[in-house]
Design a protein around this motif. Structure first.
Motif, PDB file in Angstrom:
ATOM      1  N   GLU A  34     -15.670 -56.807  20.872  1.00 36.35           N
ATOM      2  CA  GLU A  34     -15.608 -56.283  19.503  1.00 36.35           C
ATOM      3  C   GLU A  34     -16.114 -57.282  18.464  1.00 36.35           C
ATOM      4  N   ASP A  35     -16.108 -58.581  18.795  1.00 37.41           N
ATOM      5  CA  ASP A  35     -16.617 -59.598  17.874  1.00 37.41           C
ATOM      6  C   ASP A  35     -18.126 -59.776  17.970  1.00 37.41           C
TER       7      ASP A  35
ATOM      8  N   LEU B  31     -32.343 -69.387  18.125  1.00 38.62           N
ATOM      9  CA  LEU B  31     -31.012 -69.100  18.640  1.00 38.62           C
ATOM     10  C   LEU B  31     -30.464 -70.256  19.464  1.00 38.62           C
ATOM     11  N   SER B  32     -29.205 -70.548  19.253  1.00 42.70           N
ATOM     12  CA  SER B  32     -28.463 -71.472  20.113  1.00 42.70           C
ATOM     13  C   SER B  32     -27.166 -70.777  20.485  1.00 42.70           C
ATOM     14  N   CYS B  33     -26.693 -71.043  21.691  1.00 38.19           N
ATOM     15  CA  CYS B  33     -25.526 -70.336  22.204  1.00 38.19           C
ATOM     16  C   CYS B  33     -24.588 -71.310  22.911  1.00 38.19           C
ATOM     17  N   GLY B  34     -23.316 -70.982  22.873  1.00 37.07           N
ATOM     18  CA  GLY B  34     -22.320 -71.789  23.562  1.00 37.07           C
ATOM     19  C   GLY B  34     -21.315 -70.903  24.249  1.00 37.07           C
TER      20      GLY B  34
ATOM     21  N   GLY C 143     -14.416 -69.334  31.499  1.00 39.63           N
ATOM     22  CA  GLY C 143     -15.152 -69.503  32.729  1.00 39.63           C
ATOM     23  C   GLY C 143     -14.413 -69.035  33.958  1.00 39.63           C
ATOM     24  N   ILE C 144     -13.098 -68.871  33.887  1.00 40.53           N
ATOM     25  CA  ILE C 144     -12.342 -68.411  35.044  1.00 40.53           C
ATOM     26  C   ILE C 144     -12.242 -66.887  34.960  1.00 40.53           C
ATOM     27  N   GLY C 145     -13.110 -66.205  35.702  1.00 38.02           N
ATOM     28  CA  GLY C 145     -13.124 -64.746  35.676  1.00 38.02           C
ATOM     29  C   GLY C 145     -14.057 -64.175  34.621  1.00 38.02           C
ATOM     30  N   HIS C 146     -14.139 -64.837  33.491  1.00 40.78           N
ATOM     31  CA  HIS C 146     -15.096 -64.409  32.475  1.00 40.78           C
ATOM     32  C   HIS C 146     -15.413 -65.575  31.534  1.00 40.78           C
ATOM     33  N   THR C 147     -16.609 -65.525  30.993  1.00 42.54           N
ATOM     34  CA  THR C 147     -17.065 -66.517  30.018  1.00 42.54           C
ATOM     35  C   THR C 147     -17.510 -65.770  28.777  1.00 42.54           C
ATOM     36  N   THR C 148     -17.045 -66.216  27.628  1.00 40.78           N
ATOM     37  CA  THR C 148     -17.464 -65.629  26.356  1.00 40.78           C
ATOM     38  C   THR C 148     -18.551 -66.507  25.764  1.00 40.78           C
ATOM     39  N   VAL C 149     -19.683 -65.897  25.423  1.00 44.70           N
ATOM     40  CA  VAL C 149     -20.826 -66.624  24.880  1.00 44.70           C
ATOM     41  C   VAL C 149     -21.077 -66.143  23.462  1.00 44.70           C
ATOM     42  N   ARG C 150     -21.187 -67.090  22.536  1.00 45.27           N
ATOM     43  CA  ARG C 150     -21.487 -66.770  21.144  1.00 45.27           C
ATOM     44  C   ARG C 150     -22.789 -67.463  20.758  1.00 45.27           C
TER      45      ARG C 150
ATOM     46  N   VAL D 212     -24.938 -64.435  15.582  1.00 39.58           N
ATOM     47  CA  VAL D 212     -25.859 -63.371  15.978  1.00 39.58           C
ATOM     48  C   VAL D 212     -25.171 -62.553  17.062  1.00 39.58           C
ATOM     49  N   ARG D 213     -24.954 -61.291  16.783  1.00 43.99           N
ATOM     50  CA  ARG D 213     -24.274 -60.418  17.745  1.00 43.99           C
ATOM     51  C   ARG D 213     -25.133 -60.231  18.999  1.00 43.99           C
ATOM     52  N   ALA D 214     -24.468 -60.213  20.158  1.00 47.18           N
ATOM     53  CA  ALA D 214     -25.164 -60.026  21.425  1.00 47.18           C
ATOM     54  C   ALA D 214     -25.711 -58.609  21.573  1.00 47.18           C
ATOM     55  N   ASP D 215     -25.254 -57.692  20.728  1.00 46.38           N
ATOM     56  CA  ASP D 215     -25.773 -56.329  20.749  1.00 46.38           C
ATOM     57  C   ASP D 215     -26.533 -55.990  19.468  1.00 46.38           C
ATOM     58  N   GLY D 216     -26.838 -57.004  18.671  1.00 41.69           N
ATOM     59  CA  GLY D 216     -27.530 -56.785  17.408  1.00 41.69           C
ATOM     60  C   GLY D 216     -29.040 -56.817  17.547  1.00 41.69           C
ATOM     61  N   PRO D 217     -29.756 -56.373  16.522  1.00 43.68           N
ATOM     62  CA  PRO D 217     -31.218 -56.334  16.583  1.00 43.68           C
ATOM     63  C   PRO D 217     -31.862 -57.724  16.561  1.00 43.68           C
ATOM     64  N   ASP D 218     -31.177 -58.742  16.047  1.00 46.08           N
ATOM     65  CA  ASP D 218     -31.768 -60.079  15.928  1.00 46.08           C
ATOM     66  C   ASP D 218     -31.865 -60.832  17.250  1.00 46.08           C
TER      67      ASP D 218
END
Length: 154
Positions: free
Chosen positions: A78-79, A108-111, A115-122, A131-137
């Motif tokens: 959702e974020d 773009l730079s990402c972090g 990591g255990i079961g899932h990793t959140t990348v922003r 920059v949203r992972a589902d956005g046009p940019d």
């Protein structure tokens, strides 16, 4: 004077005791580099080349030139962060999130986090804006986000 001296002695004793506890706990999670360490390597390429209207759909990019190991699927929370789900459990030794030259040229730079079961990348643009992972940019037919994990198998 007696109270001050007693407080100093108690404070020193507590510091030594806590220092020993912290030191002992840290030693349990620190190991020398060794070829016998039970480390699994996982990695995958995520591409942002599909759209539904103006919404970008991130996907696993796997083919004869790009192996995907340990990743089961990707989604956007959702974020607007990319969530990469994996089938591997254990303690994370290292996590690498690396935009390729195409995404870097886009500024773009990402972090990653977790990591255990899932990793959140922003991801962020050159100005520090999320920059949203589902956005046009983030859309690009050739941009790859490379992910690697080194996992201590328990």
């Amino acid at each position: 004077m007696k109270i001050t001296r007693t407080a100093a002695v108690l404070g020193t004793a507590a510091a030594i005791t806590l220092g020993g506890v912290v030191g002992a706990a840290a030693e349990n999670y620190m190991r020398p580099a060794d070829s016998e360490n039970p480390i699994a390597v996982a990695g995958c390429v995520i591409r942002f080349d599909e759209r539904e209207g103006t919404k970008t759909i991130p996907r696993i990019h796997a083919n004869q030139s790009h192996m995907c190991v340990g990743v089961t699927d990707v989604e956007v929370n959702e974020d607007g962060d990319l969530v990469v789900n994996s089938d591997k459990q254990g303690a994370i030794v290292s996590l690498v999130v690396s935009p390729d030259e195409t995404m870097s040229k886009m500024g773009l730079s990402c972090g990653g986090s977790g990591g255990i079961g899932h990793t959140t990348v922003r991801c962020y643009d050159r100005t520090g804006k999320h920059v949203r992972a589902d956005g046009p940019d983030i859309y690009n037919p050739w941009g790859n986000l490379w992910l690697s994990w080194f996992i201590w198998e328990k």
